[in-house]
Design an enzyme around this catalytic site. Structure first.
Site, PDB file in Angstrom:
ATOM      1  N   LYS A   1     -11.949  -0.165  -1.505  1.00 23.07           N
ATOM      2  CA  LYS A   1     -10.962   0.548  -2.328  1.00 23.07           C
ATOM      3  C   LYS A   1     -11.472   0.634  -3.774  1.00 23.07           C
ATOM      4  CE  LYS A   1      -7.498  -0.561   1.055  1.00 23.07           C
ATOM      5  NZ  LYS A   1      -7.719   0.619   1.907  1.00 23.07           N
TER       6      LYS A   1
ATOM      7  N   HIS B   1      -5.355  -3.821  -2.399  1.00 22.03           N
ATOM      8  CA  HIS B   1      -5.006  -2.864  -3.467  1.00 22.03           C
ATOM      9  C   HIS B   1      -4.808  -3.546  -4.822  1.00 22.03           C
ATOM     10  CE1 HIS B   1      -4.614   0.713  -0.945  1.00 22.03           C
ATOM     11  NE2 HIS B   1      -4.193  -0.113  -0.011  1.00 22.03           N
TER      12      HIS B   1
ATOM     13  N   SER C   1       0.797  -1.227   0.000  1.00 26.76           N
ATOM     14  CA  SER C   1       0.000   0.000   0.000  1.00 26.76           C
ATOM     15  C   SER C   1       0.828   1.275   0.000  1.00 26.76           C
ATOM     16  CB  SER C   1      -0.973  -0.012   1.171  1.00 26.76           C
ATOM     17  OG  SER C   1      -0.293  -0.235   2.376  1.00 26.76           O
TER      18      SER C   1
HETATM   19  C1  LIG Z   1      -3.401  -3.684   2.545  1.00 31.84           C
HETATM   20  C2  LIG Z   1      -4.665  -3.421   3.302  1.00 31.84           C
HETATM   21  N1  LIG Z   1      -5.273  -4.432   3.945  1.00 31.84           N
HETATM   22  C3  LIG Z   1      -6.412  -4.245   4.637  1.00 31.84           C
HETATM   23  C4  LIG Z   1      -7.008  -3.011   4.723  1.00 31.84           C
HETATM   24  C5  LIG Z   1      -8.281  -2.845   5.507  1.00 31.84           C
HETATM   25  O1  LIG Z   1      -9.402  -2.844   4.677  1.00 31.84           O
HETATM   26  P1  LIG Z   1     -10.765  -2.142   5.142  1.00 31.84           P
HETATM   27  O2  LIG Z   1     -10.646  -0.678   4.820  1.00 31.84           O
HETATM   28  O3  LIG Z   1     -11.834  -2.808   4.344  1.00 31.84           O
HETATM   29  O4  LIG Z   1     -10.914  -2.383   6.599  1.00 31.84           O
HETATM   30  C6  LIG Z   1      -6.403  -1.923   4.073  1.00 31.84           C
HETATM   31  C7  LIG Z   1      -7.017  -0.572   4.175  1.00 31.84           C
HETATM   32  O5  LIG Z   1      -6.404   0.373   4.600  1.00 31.84           O
HETATM   33  C8  LIG Z   1      -5.208  -2.122   3.344  1.00 31.84           C
HETATM   34  O6  LIG Z   1      -4.604  -1.113   2.723  1.00 31.84           O
END
Ligand SMILES: Cc1ncc(COP(=O)(O)O)c(C=O)c1O
Length: 394
Positions: free
Chosen positions: A242, A212, A184
């Site tokens: 996202k 992502h 990310s």
């Molecule tokens: C790599 C990654 N995993 C998990 C999440 C968490 O997802 P959610 O926003 O649906 O809780 C995010 C969000 O920031 C993320 O970037």
């Protein structure tokens, strides 16, 4: 009123964070998010959002949500595990499996909840987790809750992973390799083909966080399809929050895996179902991504253009391979000043500093949108050029 002692304690802690530049300033959007948005009363070009495919304000998704409110009401009334499960939710589970090309799918309240709830139930005492050093915080929390042993391997380094697998092989009941699919902060892609090969060789389970990657890789279906590994990766975690422009987490895999997780993960079992309107929106978002590959193509066209132009201006975009394109500055003050100057020119970006990224790699994380026009991107590039020269970055 709480105790003055507690208040003083947290005031001190908070002020220390302010001093270190570790607090978030909240900026207010005053309408829908998209390639452009009204931020603090001004129209801005948005390069700071996960809404890669511009679905967050899609009229078809809004209509699906409104129709679900009319048919099912607003609240779910209960957890999915008790009395909050609907026929609509069952349809979403089937759609997740279709989207990911797996046998079964499961929706969660959030992506965070998938990682924090699933990992502790698939490994425990007597098991070991091998985790990429740049994995998301929700994975780190999931591992902490598991009571399994943990080894961190170097970022995307398959030979380091192999060394570590060799060391632990035969010493534990189960080995789990866990990685982000697209990272990310850097926008690079985990070498899932090589990781899966090692997992097969050492009898390890694989878990990928595709937050992502969905909407971006594999014609929008994510990292499993991108590598042709949709029926090999044991756990494919994802999110609707996202590229799908909606809300909630998902897990895809074999039927047995999904049945087990649904009956054990506490974040699924012990937390309320989200409203049926969210379920309907999620179904529609999946249908749109599956039926409109041109959206994903537009995203990649914009990504390639923006990255190439930033690099030709002399900016360091690190290891980016996706619409997450960092501009690495390596200095907290400078990166904050750069973000401020861009903001003044109508470009909405955020500086990312320690502890979110290692010191010396402070950056602006740009996230491209499928519906940015060439004009939007050129405006942003011109602003980058002016500010970058002024600050001596380029
Ligand atoms: C790599 C990654 N995993 C998990 C999440 C968490 O997802 P959610 O926003 O649906 O809780 C995010 C969000 O920031 C993320 O970037």
């Amino acid at each position: 009123m709480g105790s003055p002692k507690v208040r003083e304690y947290f005031k001190k802690k908070y002020l220390e964070m302010v001093e270190r530049g570790e607090t978030w300033e909240l900026l207010r959007l005053m309408g829908p998010t998209g390639p452009r948005a009204i931020v603090e009363g001004r129209e801005m070009i948005v390069l700071a959002s996960n809404n890669y495919l511009n679905l967050a304000n899609d009229p078809r998704i809004k209509r699906a949500a409104i129709e679900a409110i009319e048919k099912y009401g607003w609240g779910a009334g209960s957890d999915w595990s008790i009395a909050g499960y609907t026929d609509l939710q069952e349809e979403l589970h089937r759609k997740i499996a279709e989207f990911k090309k797996t046998e079964a799918g499961l929706a969660f309240q959030t992506g965070y909840g998938v990682n924090a709830g699933t990992i502790p139930k698939i490994v425990g005492k007597g098991d070991i987790v091998l985790s990429d050093e740049l994995n998301h915080g929700s994975i780190i929390d999931g591992i902490r809750l598991s009571r399994a042993d943990k080894i961190i391997y170097k970022h995307c380094d398959v030979s380091d992973l192999e060394d570590k697998l060799r060391k632990v092989h035969g010493k534990y009941n189960n080995i789990l390799i866990v990685t982000d699919g697209v990272f990310s902060m850097d926008g690079d892609i985990a070498p899932m083909d090589k990781i899966q090969k090692l997992a097969d060789e050492f009898g390890a389970m694989t878990y990928v966080d595709d937050a992502h990657g969905e909407g971006v890789l594999g014609e929008g279906r994510g990292i499993g399809v991108h590598f042709g590994l949709e029926d090999k990766i044991d756990f494919q975690m994802g999110t609707f929050s996202k590229a799908l422009g909606s809300f909630g987490g998902m897990l895809a895999g074999d039927r047995e895996v999904i049945d087990y997780v649904r009956n054990t993960a506490r974040t699924w079992l012990l937390s309320a179902a989200y409203p049926p309107s969210v379920t309907a929106a999620n179904i529609k978002a999946l249908e749109i991504v599956m039926s409109e590959p041109e959206r994903v193509r537009r995203l990649w066209d914009n990504t390639k253009y923006f990255k190439k132009e930033l690099e030709s201006l002399g900016f360091n975009t690190g290891k980016s391979q996706t619409p997450i394109i960092p501009v690495i500055v390596g200095d907290t003050k400078k990166v904050k000043e750069l973000a401020r100057m861009l903001f003044d020119e109508g470009i909405f970006v955020l500086p990312i500093v320690y502890p979110m990224v290692p010191r010396g790699t402070e950056r602006i994380r740009n996230q491209v949108n499928a519906d940015h026009t060439r004009e939007d991107l050129d405006k942003a590039l011109n602003a980058y050029e002016r500010a970058g020269k002024k600050l001596g970055i380029i």
